[in-house]
Each structure stands twice: as structure tokens, then as C-alpha cells.
Design an enzyme around this catalytic site. Sequence first.
Site, PDB file in Angstrom:
ATOM      1  N   HIS A 143      39.482  53.478  89.635  1.00 51.84           N
ATOM      2  CA  HIS A 143      39.669  53.628  91.091  1.00 51.84           C
ATOM      3  C   HIS A 143      38.557  52.897  91.850  1.00 51.84           C
ATOM      4  O   HIS A 143      38.808  52.205  92.833  1.00 51.84           O
ATOM      5  CB  HIS A 143      39.658  55.110  91.487  1.00 51.84           C
ATOM      6  CG  HIS A 143      40.927  55.852  91.151  1.00 51.84           C
ATOM      7  ND1 HIS A 143      42.171  55.403  91.532  1.00 51.84           N
ATOM      8  CD2 HIS A 143      41.137  57.010  90.498  1.00 51.84           C
ATOM      9  CE1 HIS A 143      43.090  56.269  91.108  1.00 51.84           C
ATOM     10  NE2 HIS A 143      42.492  57.252  90.475  1.00 51.84           N
TER      11      HIS A 143
ATOM     12  N   THR B 142      38.185  57.206  86.989  1.00 54.16           N
ATOM     13  CA  THR B 142      37.380  57.104  88.216  1.00 54.16           C
ATOM     14  C   THR B 142      36.804  55.699  88.359  1.00 54.16           C
ATOM     15  O   THR B 142      36.812  55.116  89.446  1.00 54.16           O
ATOM     16  CB  THR B 142      36.234  58.133  88.180  1.00 54.16           C
ATOM     17  OG1 THR B 142      36.773  59.397  87.813  1.00 54.16           O
ATOM     18  CG2 THR B 142      35.535  58.245  89.519  1.00 54.16           C
TER      19      THR B 142
END
Length: 339
Positions: free
Chosen positions: A42, A39
Site C-alpha cells: 500500500h 502494508t
Amino acid sequence: MRAAVYRSKGVLDVTEVAEPTLGPADVLVEVSHCGICGTDLHMVMDGWGQPDSIGGHEYSGRVLATGSAVAEWRAGDTIVATPQLEGCGACRDCERGRPSLCAARGKPGMDAFQGAFAERVRVDHRQLIRLPEGLSLRAAALCEPLAVAQHAVTRSRIAPGERALVCGAGPIGALVVTLLHTMEIDDVRVSEPGAARRDLAARLGARVLEPAELVAPPLPFDVAEDAVDVAFECSGKPSAIEASLAQLARGGRLVLVGTGMEHPTLDANRVLLNELVVTGAFNYDAGGFERAIELLAAGRLPVDTLIEPDDAPLEGILDAMNDLTAGRRAGKVLVRPGD
Ligand SMILES: [Zn+2]
Ligand SMILES: [Zn+2]
């Protein structure tokens, strides 16, 4: 205090930021180790982050100070913390033991989150979990991704004797492999294109395949030659999601745990004719952090294989993220904000 602040795609600023101020229910934690999550990649590398936010939610640390209403924590206690409160406890989903679906949960990735790529972090005391004697702060930083991997395994309803495929040997895929081994599921194969991750999967005892080896049967009612009962899709890539589905035996389950922005094509006839189940796994089981800590403390996981040997200081996060994106490093990279 110092923190790694996200500014824009590919830009992290290691800089002085204001010390967090504590509300009555809050605790100030000195961050010991914080893992770099997919995450976080990203958010920074793909530009999904909120400008001026601080990433990092996979952390362990020590309590430094407590708010006026906090009675059960003392300075010096060693902890891990959930990234948010574990469900409201009152909605329909919380009542049926599914806090990951809580009606009051935030919008994943959209809320302003001030995380632990910083020397210190403020957290509500209800998010803390106490570390048992003998569990190192370094190993404890694996708690959050381990709880994610455990939730994917729970959602799969896999049973001993069944066959499993794991697509993508990043940290979540690698943790799924190790969890399956603790459940006496021996037939675990991993499909992974990257050399370093393939090597990691092999060291964890999985049978390693090239993605091209996952041949889809041409007709939807046919089953792949070496089919599996459960596929864990940990890459988020449409081609891997489609390939995983096509590897399922009749009655098989596909668990989606990797995230991506592009949508796969669903072979609905294959799902229908073989009574396949496609499900997602988001966040954790109820009590997932406590169980992950128990597993880590029991010493049953190959922590030194799962974690990269060199921890990074705050200034090293971007280099580590580049290495992870390029596949030069395969295991979990931990950040040491105090270094
Ligand atoms: Zn994570
Ligand atoms: Zn709820």
C-alpha cells in the site's frame, strides 16, 4: 549504508543513507531477512507512504551494537523486533490486556517509520525478542505476520469443530489457514480469485472456492447453504467483506483483518436477525511475538510453503512488489538487504 527509500507512488530508490545513530536505549541490528507486507505494498504501490521513508517491519537480524543503557543484549544475539513498543502498559486498554488499542499508539501508517529495507536498523531494546536455538533467521522473519494472523484468530473466538471461511489467500490469509489447522479446525475454506494464491491455499490443505461461489441468501434472515461460524476477511475489498458477512451462520463472527480505503455496505438487518458479530483485528495479542516465535520454533508451520523460494536483494523489492500486486507470486517474499 544501503537502503530502499520510498520517494513517491511506485518509486523506490536503492541508495546510500546515513548510518542510524544510537540513543542510550537503542540497539543497532544488522538485518538478515525482511518480509514484504501488504502494508508495504500500500505504501509504495498505492502511494500511502511518507516520502523519504524506509519500509519493512517484518524482520529478523543480529545485534551489532548497543546503546550505553542497554545491559541485556550483546553483539551477535539473534532477534526479531516489534515495529513499535508493545503498548504503554499504563492506559486502560493496556491494563486489560489489549495493547493493540493502547491510547499511546501511533497513527497507523502515518508516522515516519525507518524500517528494515536497509542493511541496518536502529530499534529500542524493549522491542527485541530473542530467537531460540535452532530457529533460522529466515523462518523467524515470519514472526510479525504470524502474530497478526494469531490476533485475528484470537479475536474470532473460534473453537474446535467450528467452520471457517478465509477471504483472500495472501500471507495473512495463508497464515490464518495454517493456524486453524494447528487448532484442529478442519473445515477451512478459502475464497480467492488469483490462481497462484488459490494454488497456495490448496497446498496448505484448505478447500478452495471461487469468490462467485459465495452466494448470499436473498433475504437477511436466511442463512447461506454451506454457512460458516467464522469468516476472516483478509483482502480489504468491499465485495469480499459483504460476501463474508453473508456466509455466516446464526451467531457467526466476521473478523476484518485486511485493509482497504473503500467502504463496504453493511447489511444491518442480517447482523441483527442473526446476532452476528463484526469485529476488527489490529496488530497483535499481548505477548503475540513471543507466542509466534514459539510456534515457529516448534516446527509446526509449513514455513517452506508459506515463504517464496527466491529471496530478493534491495534492488529486487520493486519487481517483487509488482509480482505480488499482479498475483504472479503468492507466498511471503523475503528481502535480504545484505545481498
Ligand atoms: Zn506486516
Ligand atoms: Zn497503553
